[in-house]
Each structure stands twice: as C-alpha cells, then as structure tokens.
Design a protein around this motif. Structure first.
Motif, PDB file in Angstrom:
ATOM      1  N   GLY A   1     -10.084  -1.728 -15.991  1.00 57.49           N
ATOM      2  CA  GLY A   1      -8.850  -2.105 -15.307  1.00 57.49           C
ATOM      3  C   GLY A   1      -7.732  -2.443 -16.282  1.00 57.49           C
ATOM      4  N   ILE A   2      -8.059  -3.161 -17.352  1.00 56.75           N
ATOM      5  CA  ILE A   2      -7.056  -3.509 -18.355  1.00 56.75           C
ATOM      6  C   ILE A   2      -6.529  -2.249 -19.040  1.00 56.75           C
ATOM      7  N   LEU A   3      -7.426  -1.337 -19.384  1.00 56.74           N
ATOM      8  CA  LEU A   3      -7.014  -0.100 -20.048  1.00 56.74           C
ATOM      9  C   LEU A   3      -6.069   0.717 -19.158  1.00 56.74           C
ATOM     10  N   LYS A   4      -6.354   0.768 -17.882  1.00 55.58           N
ATOM     11  CA  LYS A   4      -5.485   1.509 -16.958  1.00 55.58           C
ATOM     12  C   LYS A   4      -4.085   0.911 -16.926  1.00 55.58           C
ATOM     13  N   ASP A   5      -4.011  -0.417 -16.932  1.00 54.80           N
ATOM     14  CA  ASP A   5      -2.705  -1.083 -16.929  1.00 54.80           C
ATOM     15  C   ASP A   5      -1.933  -0.780 -18.217  1.00 54.80           C
ATOM     16  N   TYR A   6      -2.605  -0.848 -19.346  1.00 54.05           N
ATOM     17  CA  TYR A   6      -1.951  -0.593 -20.631  1.00 54.05           C
ATOM     18  C   TYR A   6      -1.522   0.870 -20.760  1.00 54.05           C
ATOM     19  N   GLU A   7      -2.322   1.765 -20.203  1.00 55.78           N
ATOM     20  CA  GLU A   7      -1.977   3.191 -20.287  1.00 55.78           C
ATOM     21  C   GLU A   7      -0.666   3.480 -19.567  1.00 55.78           C
ATOM     22  N   LYS A   8      -0.447   2.791 -18.461  1.00 57.22           N
ATOM     23  CA  LYS A   8       0.760   3.035 -17.660  1.00 57.22           C
ATOM     24  C   LYS A   8       1.988   2.312 -18.213  1.00 57.22           C
ATOM     25  N   ASP A   9       1.800   1.377 -19.119  1.00 59.39           N
ATOM     26  CA  ASP A   9       2.900   0.562 -19.642  1.00 59.39           C
ATOM     27  C   ASP A   9       3.543   1.262 -20.842  1.00 59.39           C
ATOM     28  N   PRO A  10       4.780   1.762 -20.696  1.00 62.28           N
ATOM     29  CA  PRO A  10       5.405   2.491 -21.802  1.00 62.28           C
ATOM     30  C   PRO A  10       5.742   1.613 -23.001  1.00 62.28           C
ATOM     31  N   GLU A  11       5.776   0.298 -22.802  1.00 64.72           N
ATOM     32  CA  GLU A  11       6.085  -0.612 -23.901  1.00 64.72           C
ATOM     33  C   GLU A  11       4.888  -0.826 -24.829  1.00 64.72           C
TER      34      GLU A  11
ATOM     35  N   PHE B   1      -8.353   6.937 -24.074  1.00 70.24           N
ATOM     36  CA  PHE B   1      -7.087   6.205 -24.005  1.00 70.24           C
ATOM     37  C   PHE B   1      -6.049   6.963 -24.843  1.00 70.24           C
ATOM     38  N   PRO B   2      -4.877   7.288 -24.280  1.00 63.70           N
ATOM     39  CA  PRO B   2      -3.966   8.216 -24.947  1.00 63.70           C
ATOM     40  C   PRO B   2      -3.173   7.644 -26.116  1.00 63.70           C
ATOM     41  N   LYS B   3      -3.274   6.339 -26.332  1.00 69.79           N
ATOM     42  CA  LYS B   3      -2.541   5.698 -27.428  1.00 69.79           C
ATOM     43  C   LYS B   3      -3.531   5.283 -28.519  1.00 69.79           C
ATOM     44  N   PRO B   4      -3.056   5.051 -29.741  1.00 70.19           N
ATOM     45  CA  PRO B   4      -3.965   4.674 -30.822  1.00 70.19           C
ATOM     46  C   PRO B   4      -4.756   3.404 -30.513  1.00 70.19           C
TER      47      PRO B   4
ATOM     48  N   ASN C   1     -21.119   1.659 -30.454  1.00 70.31           N
ATOM     49  CA  ASN C   1     -20.579   2.747 -29.642  1.00 70.31           C
ATOM     50  C   ASN C   1     -19.139   2.472 -29.251  1.00 70.31           C
ATOM     51  N   LEU C   2     -18.842   1.214 -28.893  1.00 67.96           N
ATOM     52  CA  LEU C   2     -17.480   0.849 -28.526  1.00 67.96           C
ATOM     53  C   LEU C   2     -16.538   1.049 -29.710  1.00 67.96           C
ATOM     54  N   ALA C   3     -16.980   0.621 -30.895  1.00 71.70           N
ATOM     55  CA  ALA C   3     -16.164   0.779 -32.095  1.00 71.70           C
ATOM     56  C   ALA C   3     -15.952   2.256 -32.423  1.00 71.70           C
ATOM     57  N   ALA C   4     -16.984   3.075 -32.207  1.00 65.86           N
ATOM     58  CA  ALA C   4     -16.882   4.508 -32.490  1.00 65.86           C
ATOM     59  C   ALA C   4     -15.943   5.215 -31.527  1.00 65.86           C
ATOM     60  N   CYS C   5     -15.683   4.607 -30.371  1.00 65.67           N
ATOM     61  CA  CYS C   5     -14.746   5.184 -29.408  1.00 65.67           C
ATOM     62  C   CYS C   5     -13.294   4.908 -29.796  1.00 65.67           C
ATOM     63  N   CYS C   6     -13.090   4.026 -30.773  1.00 69.14           N
ATOM     64  CA  CYS C   6     -11.742   3.726 -31.254  1.00 69.14           C
ATOM     65  C   CYS C   6     -11.334   4.695 -32.360  1.00 69.14           C
ATOM     66  N   ASP C   7     -10.038   4.792 -32.594  1.00 68.81           N
ATOM     67  CA  ASP C   7      -9.517   5.682 -33.637  1.00 68.81           C
ATOM     68  C   ASP C   7      -9.700   5.100 -35.031  1.00 68.81           C
ATOM     69  N   MET C   8      -9.605   3.788 -35.136  1.00 65.47           N
ATOM     70  CA  MET C   8      -9.735   3.100 -36.421  1.00 65.47           C
ATOM     71  C   MET C   8     -10.510   1.810 -36.225  1.00 65.47           C
ATOM     72  N   ARG C   9     -11.106   1.348 -37.314  1.00 64.83           N
ATOM     73  CA  ARG C   9     -11.887   0.112 -37.284  1.00 64.83           C
ATOM     74  C   ARG C   9     -11.566  -0.711 -38.533  1.00 64.83           C
ATOM     75  N   PHE C  10     -11.384  -2.021 -38.346  1.00 63.35           N
ATOM     76  CA  PHE C  10     -11.215  -2.960 -39.445  1.00 63.35           C
ATOM     77  C   PHE C  10     -12.188  -4.114 -39.200  1.00 63.35           C
ATOM     78  N   CYS C  11     -12.665  -4.747 -40.282  1.00 62.00           N
ATOM     79  CA  CYS C  11     -13.644  -5.817 -40.074  1.00 62.00           C
ATOM     80  C   CYS C  11     -13.455  -6.948 -41.068  1.00 62.00           C
ATOM     81  N   ASN C  12     -14.099  -8.074 -40.778  1.00 61.19           N
ATOM     82  CA  ASN C  12     -14.101  -9.195 -41.714  1.00 61.19           C
ATOM     83  C   ASN C  12     -15.257  -9.042 -42.701  1.00 61.19           C
ATOM     84  N   ASP C  13     -15.244  -9.854 -43.746  1.00 63.24           N
ATOM     85  CA  ASP C  13     -16.264  -9.766 -44.794  1.00 63.24           C
ATOM     86  C   ASP C  13     -17.678  -9.943 -44.257  1.00 63.24           C
TER      87      ASP C  13
END
Length: 262
Positions: free
Chosen positions: A38-48, A98-101, A116-128
């Motif tokens: 539901g959150i992703l759908k809202d963000y996808e529609k938000d041009p900002e 999701f159509p945005k980065p 799996n969730l992380a692999a579905c993202c375009d980029m990943r950053f992590c802590n030490d």
C-alpha cells in the motif's frame, strides 16, 4: 495505540518505508506485506517522490525474513504456504517493479527474506556491523528461482551458490567486496552516505531516470521478452520534455537545472 509494524515517511523528495518489528529483528508477517504494498502504491503515484529508501527499525536488523513464530498460523502446510508465498511475492515484486530508484539501507542482520528484499532494490548501503545470509538450507525452506536469479545477478552465480550451499553469514566488508552493497559506513555516518545518493537522484531528471530504471528491468528479461518499443517511446519522451529544454538552458547558463519530471 499499537505501534505500526510498517510505516512510511517522507523527507523532501525521498520516500521512506520502515519495517518496524525490532523485537523480532523486523521479521515480516502477512499484514506487514499488505501495508508495504500500500505504501509503495502511494509513493508511485506521488510525482514529488523521486526515490525510495527501505530500512528496518531498531538498528539490529534490516529484515530478518519471515516471522517464524507465525509459521504455525500462516505457513503450517502446503496450502497455507501457497497463500503466504502469493502475498509475500506481491510485496517483493512491488518493490522490484517500483518505477523510481530504490535503495536498501541495511543495519545489522539482512537474512533470508531480507536478502531477497535487498536484492529487489537498485542499490544497497549498509553499516559496519551488517551481516548477510540465506539460511534456507538450515530450515529446509525452498529458496525459489527468482530469488536465486536476482542474487546471482548482483554477486555472480558462484557467490550466490556459496550463500545457499553453506548458509553462512557474510560481513559488511565481504558484502562490499562482492558487490552486494555499494557502500559501508559507521552507524553515525550511514544516513549521510545514503542521503548523498538520494540527493543526487532527486536533483536529476526524473524522466531520464525512469528510462534507466525501465531499461534495467528489460535487461533482466530474456531477449525475446524485452519491450524495446516501450523504451524507445520513453527515450522520445525525454527529448520532447520540458526538462530537456531546462537541462540545455541550465548548462548554457552554468547553473543547476530545476527538473519537474515533465
């Protein structure tokens, strides 16, 4: 009032989704998957919203996978497993498509479904202190084709097999060296590291970025299924856009462009 187990928040042009179940290392239940979509759908529609950051609350884990304490109620047999898989797959695919980065901001454990969730993202950053692993072989779970394919596209097939065959955990340093994450920072500096990337994305042309994201998803498909006409139309839209005019003017006037996504 009960605290939300998953929630979204907005910081300027960046949409955040936070898995908020720290007592269980942000393990994911069915209702959390529903909220995520539901959150992703809202963000996808938000041009900002120009980009998305996915994280886990509490600092000890990004997402540790499925909530094993709910296996008896949500995954007790093959029929229940099919239902759980359908709902969780909807969540993973909503993120992947999701159509945005998208950026995974990983702290602590990134295990199983979290991988799996992380692999579905375009980029990943992590802590030490981040740790990465796929413990399916220790639990007798089936880690399906799409999960293995996406992990292998990021780290290579031999490394993906090492994850799956050994079920061992890898450190943040090892994750960086194998290309699983784009950067590693201390707890105090991780937000700034991610913000540096989201700021750059937010200042660039949305139509150009959308084209790049769409092209990346087509590249992942077999050549016979790739939609080149869609990409050609998106390319033409970039050149016909107000943003292209703005980019040219800003370059000539030696100033930063103000892109609108149209």
């Amino acid at each position: 009032m009960q605290e939300q187990k998953i929630y979204g928040r907005r910081e300027g042009a960046v949409g955040h989704v936070v898995f908020n179940n720290p007592a269980k290392l942000n393990a994911v239940s069915l209702d959390m998957w529903d909220g995520f979509v539901g959150i992703l759908k809202d963000y996808e529609k938000d041009p900002e919203i120009r980009c998305l950051v996915v994280s886990g609350a509490g600092g000890k884990a990004f997402v540790s996978g499925a909530d094993i304490s709910k296996f008896e109620s949500e995954r007790a047999n093959a029929e229940a497993q099919v239902r759980y898989d359908a709902i969780s797959k909807q969540g993973y695919e909503a993120l992947y498509d999701f159509p945005k980065p998208t950026i995974a901001k990983i702290t602590g454990y990134c295990i199983g479904g979290g991988m799996n969730l992380a692999a579905c993202c375009d980029m990943r950053f992590c802590n030490d202190g981040a740790r990465f692993g796929v413990p399916a072989a220790k639990l007798g779970l089936g880690y399906g084709f799409l999960r293995i394919e996406r992990l292998s596209r990021i780290v290579g097939l031999p490394r993906a097999m090492e994850f799956l065959f050994t079920a061992k955990q890898f450190s943040s340093k090892e994750a960086y060296e194998m290309g699983l994450v784009s950067g590693v920072a201390s707890d105090a500096e991780l937000d700034a590291l991610v913000a540096k990337t989201t700021d750059a994305i937010s200042q660039n042309a949305p139509l150009t970025i959308a084209l790049a994201k769409a092209a990346a998803r087509e590249i992942a498909k077999p050549e016979s299924q790739q939609d080149h006409k869609k990409l050609e139309a998106m390319t033409k839209a970039c050149f016909d856009s107000e943003d292209y005019k703005e980019g040219r003017r800003a370059f000539m006037e030696k100033r930063k462009p103000a892109f609108k996504g149209r």
